[in-house]
Scaffold this active site. Sequence first.
Site, short mmCIF file in Angstrom:
data_model
loop_
_atom_site.label_atom_id
_atom_site.label_comp_id
_atom_site.label_asym_id
_atom_site.label_seq_id
_atom_site.Cartn_x
_atom_site.Cartn_y
_atom_site.Cartn_z
N HIS A 25 0.84 -1.19 0.00
CA HIS A 25 0.00 0.00 0.00
C HIS A 25 0.88 1.25 0.00
CE1 HIS A 25 -3.53 -2.52 1.69
NE2 HIS A 25 -3.64 -2.37 0.38
N GLY A 73 -3.32 -2.01 -7.78
CA GLY A 73 -4.23 -2.68 -6.84
C GLY A 73 -5.68 -2.25 -6.97
N ASP A 78 -4.82 -6.72 -7.25
CA ASP A 78 -4.94 -7.71 -6.17
C ASP A 78 -5.71 -8.94 -6.67
OD1 ASP A 78 -4.37 -6.07 -3.28
OD2 ASP A 78 -4.92 -4.87 -5.02
N ASP A 98 -1.01 -1.38 4.79
CA ASP A 98 -1.18 -0.17 5.61
C ASP A 98 -2.44 -0.37 6.45
OD1 ASP A 98 -1.73 2.26 6.71
OD2 ASP A 98 -2.09 3.30 4.80
N HIS A 105 -10.55 -0.27 -2.32
CA HIS A 105 -10.61 -1.65 -2.80
C HIS A 105 -10.36 -2.64 -1.67
CE1 HIS A 105 -6.47 -0.41 -2.73
NE2 HIS A 105 -6.02 -1.60 -3.08
N ASP A 108 -11.10 -6.23 -2.32
CA ASP A 108 -10.10 -6.94 -3.14
C ASP A 108 -8.93 -7.41 -2.26
OD1 ASP A 108 -11.77 -5.48 -4.86
OD2 ASP A 108 -10.24 -5.41 -6.42
N ARG A 114 -7.70 -13.93 1.56
CA ARG A 114 -8.50 -15.13 1.75
C ARG A 114 -8.01 -16.27 0.85
NH1 ARG A 114 -12.41 -17.55 -0.84
NH2 ARG A 114 -13.59 -19.07 0.35
O1 LIG Z 1 -3.33 -1.20 -3.71
C1 LIG Z 1 -2.49 -2.05 -3.67
C2 LIG Z 1 -2.75 -3.31 -2.97
O2 LIG Z 1 -4.04 -3.42 -2.45
C3 LIG Z 1 -1.18 -1.88 -4.33
O3 LIG Z 1 -1.35 -1.43 -5.63
P1 LIG Z 1 -0.21 -0.56 -6.33
O4 LIG Z 1 1.06 -1.31 -6.18
O5 LIG Z 1 -0.62 -0.40 -7.74
O6 LIG Z 1 -0.18 0.76 -5.56
#
Ligand SMILES: O=C(CO)COP(=O)(O)O
Length: 156
Positions: A25, A73, A78, A98, A105, A108, A114
């Site tokens: 994150h 992500g 994800d 984080d 999301h 996701d 899971r």
């Molecule tokens: O959001 C993320 C994982 O949930 C990471 O995505 P990015 O690496 O594109 O920022």
Amino acid sequence: MQANGSEHPVDGSDVDRPVLALVAHDAKKDVIVAFAERNRDKLSGFRLVATGTTGGRIKDACPELDVTRLKSGPLGGDQQIGAMIAEGQLDGLMFFVDPLSPMPHDVDVKALMRLALVYDIPMALNLSTAEILLRSARLTGLSSTSTTPQIADLRP
Ligand SMILES: O=C(CO)COP(=O)(O)O
């Protein structure tokens, strides 16, 4: 160069190296980049897949690593990694989460974790566990060492 943007295919034809997914994150991007720089020698033993922004940051810092970038992500990255787990294409997941920020999301993120649990994929969710996992023989030999019967049955 493969169509997937990597020097190597991700379809299983490069069987020598295990496949490791790296995801972070935004608040943890600097942490995963420093982790990759510190462990570049060990990571070179893997085929790496990463969500889009994470993969770009790692590739900038460690251009020699074999990193296949998926979608970002929030745009489905994800879920792409989750699909790789379900297809038996992933040997490990390092997801620097984080825990203090709301995510659009979030469903996701939970779905990815899971599936890693369902398929008994070694999964590190923070830096200290990732450092341990990277040194684990379990990670490098996962596909042949899982003793979970249900999962052995699920593997393609
Ligand atoms: O959001 C993320 C994982 O949930 C990471 O995505 P990015 O690496 O594109 O920022």
